[in-house]
Design a protein around this motif. Structure first.
Motif, mmCIF file in Angstrom:
data_model
loop_
_atom_site.group_PDB
_atom_site.id
_atom_site.type_symbol
_atom_site.label_atom_id
_atom_site.label_comp_id
_atom_site.label_asym_id
_atom_site.label_seq_id
_atom_site.Cartn_x
_atom_site.Cartn_y
_atom_site.Cartn_z
ATOM 1 N N ARG A 12 1.256 -0.714 -0.275
ATOM 2 C CA ARG A 12 -0.270 0.236 -0.299
ATOM 3 C C ARG A 12 1.019 0.814 0.206
ATOM 4 N NH1 ARG A 12 0.257 -2.869 4.967
ATOM 5 N NH2 ARG A 12 0.169 -1.751 6.903
ATOM 6 N N LEU A 13 0.287 2.190 -1.227
ATOM 7 C CA LEU A 13 0.817 3.150 -0.879
ATOM 8 C C LEU A 13 2.287 3.328 -1.823
ATOM 9 C CD1 LEU A 13 0.278 5.382 2.325
ATOM 10 C CD2 LEU A 13 -0.845 5.742 0.135
ATOM 11 N N LEU A 14 3.099 2.302 -2.206
ATOM 12 C CA LEU A 14 3.912 2.554 -2.930
ATOM 13 C C LEU A 14 4.289 1.933 -4.444
ATOM 14 C CD1 LEU A 14 6.110 -0.806 -1.384
ATOM 15 C CD2 LEU A 14 6.004 1.820 -0.686
ATOM 16 N N PRO A 15 5.139 2.909 -4.941
ATOM 17 C CA PRO A 15 4.345 3.010 -6.860
ATOM 18 C C PRO A 15 4.077 1.672 -7.252
ATOM 19 C CG PRO A 15 7.042 4.444 -5.571
ATOM 20 C CD PRO A 15 6.302 2.951 -4.499
ATOM 21 N N VAL A 16 4.070 2.087 -8.524
ATOM 22 C CA VAL A 16 2.689 1.241 -8.931
ATOM 23 C C VAL A 16 3.743 0.213 -10.278
ATOM 24 C CG1 VAL A 16 1.213 0.564 -11.015
ATOM 25 C CG2 VAL A 16 0.777 2.750 -9.177
ATOM 26 N N GLU A 17 4.616 1.425 -10.347
ATOM 27 C CA GLU A 17 5.785 0.341 -11.452
ATOM 28 C C GLU A 17 6.483 -0.703 -11.142
ATOM 29 O OE1 GLU A 17 8.788 -0.405 -14.147
ATOM 30 O OE2 GLU A 17 9.044 0.697 -12.217
ATOM 31 N N PRO A 18 6.968 -1.947 -11.408
ATOM 32 C CA PRO A 18 7.134 -2.520 -10.885
ATOM 33 C C PRO A 18 8.756 -2.932 -10.508
ATOM 34 C CG PRO A 18 6.097 -3.387 -13.022
ATOM 35 C CD PRO A 18 6.070 -2.052 -13.211
ATOM 36 N N TRP A 19 9.735 -1.800 -11.253
ATOM 37 C CA TRP A 19 11.319 -1.805 -10.747
ATOM 38 C C TRP A 19 10.606 -0.701 -9.591
ATOM 39 C CZ3 TRP A 19 14.729 1.900 -9.480
ATOM 40 C CH2 TRP A 19 15.600 1.172 -10.234
ATOM 41 N N THR A 20 9.989 -0.048 -9.623
ATOM 42 C CA THR A 20 10.775 0.970 -8.817
ATOM 43 C C THR A 20 9.662 0.732 -7.278
ATOM 44 O OG1 THR A 20 10.106 3.162 -10.875
ATOM 45 C CG2 THR A 20 9.663 3.654 -7.866
ATOM 46 N N ARG A 21 8.685 -0.102 -7.665
ATOM 47 C CA ARG A 21 8.236 -0.737 -7.317
ATOM 48 C C ARG A 21 8.816 -1.670 -5.752
ATOM 49 N NH1 ARG A 21 2.236 -3.075 -6.125
ATOM 50 N NH2 ARG A 21 1.517 -0.979 -5.859
#
Length: 471
Positions: A12-21
């Motif tokens: 929750r609240l973390l970025p959507v883009e897989p590498w950035t998440r």
């Protein structure tokens, strides 16, 4: 207990883009379990001193939290029905108030209030279903059963939350007996410190000011019949707070102006105010002058000066008359800092050891005024989003607006600013997640290495508040 499942998504609240998440997850892991530092809050120290069991779910989670009650009031619920201003509640009244919260759960959709409440319900009390009319009683019973367990007494929760320092907000006339008793209790290993909050003593135009000044003189054992004695009484009470562990003095007025008066003019207005003869313009001029004096005192005694102006208190007078202050009826104002703080910063902005932390609920000033000030004056730190801006999107906007000009080291570290004890870990967790996401994006843009980002993440929750608030 039937109903839709209540689950806390680990991302929750973390970025959507897989590498950035994935990067944000790793950064968040560095800070997820670090101790909580709360340098600005409103928990009553007597709660931890007495360590009595919390009486019921409404008294603990609903009635004291104006973030929660405000939206229900906007939805047509009378504050008294939510336990606000009602003193000790009967079980019937408490349960009915809880039902009102659960029946109107939809009013919190998309708000940080829902984030905090879900974190409290699921993370602290193990609730597994979403609040609703159908699940209200079962959730109430589950929390009530937990509150009967010693593991949910205030001191046990303080330890469970991992709180390292908890600051309270206190009247200058307080004898700070609860703080002294806590400090002297061999069974208590925590750290709870007072904060000097003199607003009503600086406002001659406020109701009851003359009585407040008389009480100040009595507490300080100083004659406040003239301006010199009044200033001396404030200085004495600040020393009393320092002796009891205080590290900051907190100030909130409609504006941030710090225009000086000559000693003779300040004394003249003070005499007129005591006689009930000062006009509104004189009262405002005196308050602005005294805010400057508060900065001078902070240079003398070392208390960090925190400033959060720009709020119209008690906007709805009938609500104030019935329930008092701090029940959700305060509304933000547009605020200006550049000219307002110039007199203060010209005198004290480069004074060794002076710390001025400036908070705002007007985010338009972050990049235009506050970040440039903090990027020049060694005394100035930009307070993180709080109150109306204490929300994921606002925190992200804050980091973007301030970091480009002032970096990370000129910000305050997170403050939870809450009376709702159980919301403290949820609020800090929200900030840590959003900051992890912001830092992960800087890593993705190759503006930081991941090692640098991890170091910043730790400093933001550990080193930064200790440095800024002299902890």
């Amino acid at each position: 207990m039937a109903g839709t499942a209540l689950e806390l998504d680990p991302d929750r609240l973390l970025p959507v883009e897989p590498w950035t998440r994935a990067t944000a997850r790793r950064l968040y892991d560095h800070v997820r379990q670090l101790p909580l530092i709360s340098p600005h809050g409103h928990v009553d120290p007597a709660v931890l001193l007495d360590n009595h069991p919390f009486p019921d779910p409404t008294t603990l989670l609903l009635a004291p939290d104006h973030y929660v009650t405000r939206l229900l009031h906007a939805d047509g619920v009378e504050l008294s029905a939510l336990g606000v201003g009602q003193g000790e509640l009967s079980q019937t009244a408490s349960r009915q108030a809880w039902r009102l919260l659960c029946e109107r759960w939809h009013v919190y959709q998309g708000t940080p209030v829902r984030y905090w409440l879900e974190a409290e319900l699921a993370g602290i009390f193990g609730v597994t279903v979403t609040p609703s009319a159908d699940t209200a009683d079962a959730i109430y019973d589950q929390i009530s059963a937990a509150l009967a367990d010693d593991a949910f007494r205030p001191r046990a929760l303080y330890d469970r939350f991992g709180i390292s320092v908890l600051a309270t907000t206190d009247d200058p006339c307080s004898d700070l007996a609860a703080h002294a008793a806590l400090t002297g209790d061999p069974a208590w290993q925590g750290r709870v410190i007072p904060t000097f909050r003199p607003d009503r003593y600086l406002e001659p135009g406020g109701e009851g000011w003359t009585d407040a000044v008389a009480a100040l003189g009595k507490a300080a054992d100083t004659d406040t019949g003239d301006y010199t004695g009044y200033v001396a009484a404030l200085e004495q009470r600040r020393r009393h707070f320092v002796a009891h562990g205080a590290v900051s003095a907190d100030h909130s007025h409609p504006d941030a102006r710090t225009d000086p008066l000559s000693p003779a003019e300040a004394a003249r207005i003070y005499r007129a105010a005591l006689a009930g003869e000062a006009g509104s313009a004189q009262a405002v001029a005196f308050r602005r002058h005294m805010l400057l004096e508060m900065a001078r005192m902070s240079c003398d005694d070392g208390l960090v000066m925190t400033l959060h102006p720009g709020v119209r208190r008690n906007h709805h007078r009938p609500t104030f008359q019935r329930y008092g202050a701090d029940v959700g009826a305060d509304i933000p104002l547009q605020v200006e800092f550049t000219d307002a703080l110039q007199p203060l910063l010209e005198r004290f902005g480069t004074h060794p050891g002076f710390h001025l932390v400036v908070f705002t609920v007007d985010e338009t000033v972050w990049s235009r005024e506050l970040a440039p000030m903090a990027a020049f004056y060694p005394s100035v730190y930009v307070g993180v989003p709080w109150w109306f801006l204490d929300a994921p999107d606002a925190i992200a906007r804050f980091r973007s607006a301030v970091t480009e000009i002032a970096g990370f080291t000129r910000t305050s570290g997170f403050v939870d600013d809450t009376r709702a004890f159980c919301s403290i870990p949820a609020r800090h967790d929200m900030s840590r997640r959003v900051d992890a996401g912001f830092l992960a994006r800087l890593v993705a843009d190759h503006r930081l290495s991941e090692d640098e980002a991890a170091d910043i993440a730790v400093r933001l929750v550990s080193d930064q508040p200790r440095v800024v608030f002299k902890l």
